[in-house]
Design a protein around this motif. Sequence first.
Motif, PDB file in Angstrom:
ATOM      1  N   ILE A 117       0.867  -1.173   0.000  1.00  0.00           N
ATOM      2  CA  ILE A 117       0.000   0.000   0.000  1.00  0.00           C
ATOM      3  C   ILE A 117       0.909   1.229   0.000  1.00  0.00           C
ATOM      4  O   ILE A 117       1.821   1.336   0.825  1.00  0.00           O
ATOM      5  CB  ILE A 117      -0.921  -0.004   1.229  1.00  0.00           C
ATOM      6  CG1 ILE A 117      -1.797  -1.269   1.224  1.00  0.00           C
ATOM      7  CG2 ILE A 117      -1.796   1.252   1.262  1.00  0.00           C
ATOM      8  CD1 ILE A 117      -2.502  -1.547   2.530  1.00  0.00           C
ATOM      9  N   LEU A 118       0.666   2.145  -0.933  1.00  0.00           N
ATOM     10  CA  LEU A 118       1.580   3.265  -1.166  1.00  0.00           C
ATOM     11  C   LEU A 118       0.825   4.586  -1.037  1.00  0.00           C
ATOM     12  O   LEU A 118      -0.093   4.862  -1.800  1.00  0.00           O
ATOM     13  CB  LEU A 118       2.198   3.156  -2.563  1.00  0.00           C
ATOM     14  CG  LEU A 118       2.891   1.822  -2.883  1.00  0.00           C
ATOM     15  CD1 LEU A 118       3.214   1.734  -4.362  1.00  0.00           C
ATOM     16  CD2 LEU A 118       4.151   1.672  -2.040  1.00  0.00           C
ATOM     17  N   ASP A 119       1.242   5.408  -0.077  1.00  0.00           N
ATOM     18  CA  ASP A 119       0.540   6.654   0.249  1.00  0.00           C
ATOM     19  C   ASP A 119       1.504   7.820   0.078  1.00  0.00           C
ATOM     20  O   ASP A 119       2.465   7.964   0.837  1.00  0.00           O
ATOM     21  CB  ASP A 119       0.013   6.587   1.686  1.00  0.00           C
ATOM     22  CG  ASP A 119      -0.795   7.818   2.079  1.00  0.00           C
ATOM     23  OD1 ASP A 119      -0.460   8.921   1.637  1.00  0.00           O
ATOM     24  OD2 ASP A 119      -1.755   7.662   2.848  1.00  0.00           O
ATOM     25  N   CYS A 120       1.215   8.654  -0.913  1.00  0.00           N
ATOM     26  CA  CYS A 120       2.064   9.812  -1.190  1.00  0.00           C
ATOM     27  C   CYS A 120       1.259  11.099  -1.085  1.00  0.00           C
ATOM     28  O   CYS A 120       0.250  11.267  -1.768  1.00  0.00           O
ATOM     29  CB  CYS A 120       2.658   9.703  -2.598  1.00  0.00           C
ATOM     30  SG  CYS A 120       3.483  11.204  -3.174  1.00  0.00           S
ATOM     31  N   ASN A 121       1.721  12.008  -0.237  1.00  0.00           N
ATOM     32  CA  ASN A 121       1.182  13.365  -0.208  1.00  0.00           C
ATOM     33  C   ASN A 121       2.295  14.306  -0.627  1.00  0.00           C
ATOM     34  O   ASN A 121       3.232  14.547   0.138  1.00  0.00           O
ATOM     35  CB  ASN A 121       0.660  13.742   1.177  1.00  0.00           C
ATOM     36  CG  ASN A 121       0.188  15.180   1.234  1.00  0.00           C
ATOM     37  OD1 ASN A 121      -0.072  15.801   0.209  1.00  0.00           O
ATOM     38  ND2 ASN A 121       0.070  15.711   2.435  1.00  0.00           N
ATOM     39  N   ALA A 122       2.199  14.827  -1.843  1.00  0.00           N
ATOM     40  CA  ALA A 122       3.214  15.744  -2.363  1.00  0.00           C
ATOM     41  C   ALA A 122       2.754  17.191  -2.246  1.00  0.00           C
ATOM     42  O   ALA A 122       3.203  18.060  -2.998  1.00  0.00           O
ATOM     43  CB  ALA A 122       3.533  15.400  -3.817  1.00  0.00           C
ATOM     44  N   GLY A 123       1.856  17.462  -1.295  1.00  0.00           N
ATOM     45  CA  GLY A 123       1.353  18.816  -1.108  1.00  0.00           C
ATOM     46  C   GLY A 123       2.330  19.701  -0.360  1.00  0.00           C
ATOM     47  O   GLY A 123       3.132  19.243   0.452  1.00  0.00           O
ATOM     48  N   ASP A 124       2.261  20.990  -0.630  1.00  0.00           N
ATOM     49  CA  ASP A 124       3.099  21.996   0.045  1.00  0.00           C
ATOM     50  C   ASP A 124       2.189  23.057   0.642  1.00  0.00           C
ATOM     51  O   ASP A 124       1.484  23.762  -0.078  1.00  0.00           O
ATOM     52  CB  ASP A 124       4.061  22.632  -0.960  1.00  0.00           C
ATOM     53  CG  ASP A 124       4.985  23.657  -0.312  1.00  0.00           C
ATOM     54  OD1 ASP A 124       4.955  23.804   0.922  1.00  0.00           O
ATOM     55  OD2 ASP A 124       5.719  24.337  -1.060  1.00  0.00           O
ATOM     56  N   HIS A 125       2.189  23.151   1.998  1.00  0.00           N
ATOM     57  CA  HIS A 125       1.334  24.127   2.679  1.00  0.00           C
ATOM     58  C   HIS A 125       2.086  25.389   3.069  1.00  0.00           C
ATOM     59  O   HIS A 125       1.485  26.331   3.587  1.00  0.00           O
ATOM     60  CB  HIS A 125       0.687  23.511   3.917  1.00  0.00           C
ATOM     61  CG  HIS A 125       1.631  22.710   4.754  1.00  0.00           C
ATOM     62  ND1 HIS A 125       2.765  23.232   5.319  1.00  0.00           N
ATOM     63  CD2 HIS A 125       1.604  21.395   5.102  1.00  0.00           C
ATOM     64  CE1 HIS A 125       3.392  22.297   5.997  1.00  0.00           C
ATOM     65  NE2 HIS A 125       2.720  21.161   5.882  1.00  0.00           N
ATOM     66  N   GLY A 126       3.381  25.426   2.851  1.00  0.00           N
ATOM     67  CA  GLY A 126       4.145  26.642   3.097  1.00  0.00           C
ATOM     68  C   GLY A 126       4.652  26.824   4.511  1.00  0.00           C
ATOM     69  O   GLY A 126       5.459  27.720   4.779  1.00  0.00           O
ATOM     70  N   TYR A 127       4.215  25.981   5.455  1.00  0.00           N
ATOM     71  CA  TYR A 127       4.707  26.059   6.827  1.00  0.00           C
ATOM     72  C   TYR A 127       6.005  25.270   6.974  1.00  0.00           C
ATOM     73  O   TYR A 127       6.248  24.302   6.240  1.00  0.00           O
ATOM     74  CB  TYR A 127       3.687  25.483   7.807  1.00  0.00           C
ATOM     75  CG  TYR A 127       2.469  26.340   8.045  1.00  0.00           C
ATOM     76  CD1 TYR A 127       2.564  27.553   8.727  1.00  0.00           C
ATOM     77  CD2 TYR A 127       1.222  25.932   7.599  1.00  0.00           C
ATOM     78  CE1 TYR A 127       1.448  28.332   8.959  1.00  0.00           C
ATOM     79  CE2 TYR A 127       0.091  26.712   7.819  1.00  0.00           C
ATOM     80  CZ  TYR A 127       0.210  27.909   8.501  1.00  0.00           C
ATOM     81  OH  TYR A 127      -0.895  28.683   8.723  1.00  0.00           O
TER      82      TYR A 127
END
Length: 395
Positions: free
Chosen positions: A164-174
């Motif tokens: 199972i492969l979970d990727c979050n490539a989001g950038d929130h700036g903090y």
Amino acid sequence: MRTTLIIGAGGVGRVVVHKCVQNADVFGKIVLASRTQSKCDEIASELPEAHIQTTTVDADNTQELIQLIQSCGADIVINVALPYQDLTIMDACIATKTPYLDTANYEHPDEAKFEYKLQWQRDDAFKEAGIMGLLGSGFDPGVTNVFCAYAQKHYFDEIHTIDILDCNAGDHGYAFATNFNPEINLREVSANGRYWENGAWIETKPMEIKMVWDYPEVGPKDSYLLYHEEMESLVKHIKGLKRIRFFMTFGESYLTHMKCLQNVGMLGIEPVEHKGQKIVPIEFLKTLLPDPASLGPRTKGKTNIGIVAEGVKDGKKRKIYIYQVSDHEKCYEEVKSQAVSYTTGVPAMIGAKLMLEGKWNGVGVFNMEEFDPDVFMDELNVQGLPWHINELEVE
């Protein structure tokens, strides 16, 4: 008219309310409850044309939950509160004979332990009450379980390995923040890893095992082995399984911050004395970090969550990759939440929708992979989580 009771008004709760309103013909009147009335009112204000009632409830108090369920006449309870509160909400549903759904397994508030044991133990009580309880109807757990069931039904005679492969490539700036409840997120990530192989659980040190996976629409990312609860049920229901693992992506900055916090004791869950008061370090840390529900308008990038399954079909080896990609900004445009909340909240709504429509039905406590995956997979495409399947080369 049906009444749908949603407990929890965080980022996931916001998504569930929005998506239930989009499917109002199924969900009817919505009652949104949490400990904080203002959070419920804020979500309701985003949907002024909808039939939403807001109220307060202490989800740690079973009797208070029973009174709420009875007073609103709920036809189903969607639990998107804290995993610490699963058992009290389940017990209230048993007492009122009301169908139940959650998105994550029970976690003891005083112990970093994640397991279905105490929820599964309520199976007989759910049967006696004549109701259905659906556990883990988020993305992982949830959609990943359905992906596995879909692969088993259509692509394999036996599945031997699952990653199972979970990727979050989001950038929130903090500099540092968590995309869902900091207590849950940091306890999960800092705990020892575990995977299942040849009938036994194998424990690893936190972040001990790493691989690089090339995620479609995202690119190659460092992915670390963690323990995740859906593995506990999948080892029971996927025939022929020899190994299952869970990997999640983390950037160097996140890992460095987390290691420093851990080294100075800020991830502790035991109370410590501070100026004559008892405080729990990780609870104090939560007050300092950005509220995950506030990350939506500032998060950019994509998530990619899926499974790689390898096994045998008609005597030949086969390997497939089923995955879903979501865009943080598009999710926020639709429901005012970033993709991590979106990918959890949409499956919660879908699971409840299938229960209310009678397409998934039963008496007792169930995990996602125990039902026909096809109707759920169809709903994913309709409700905003389109998925893909790639055939991979078998080594």
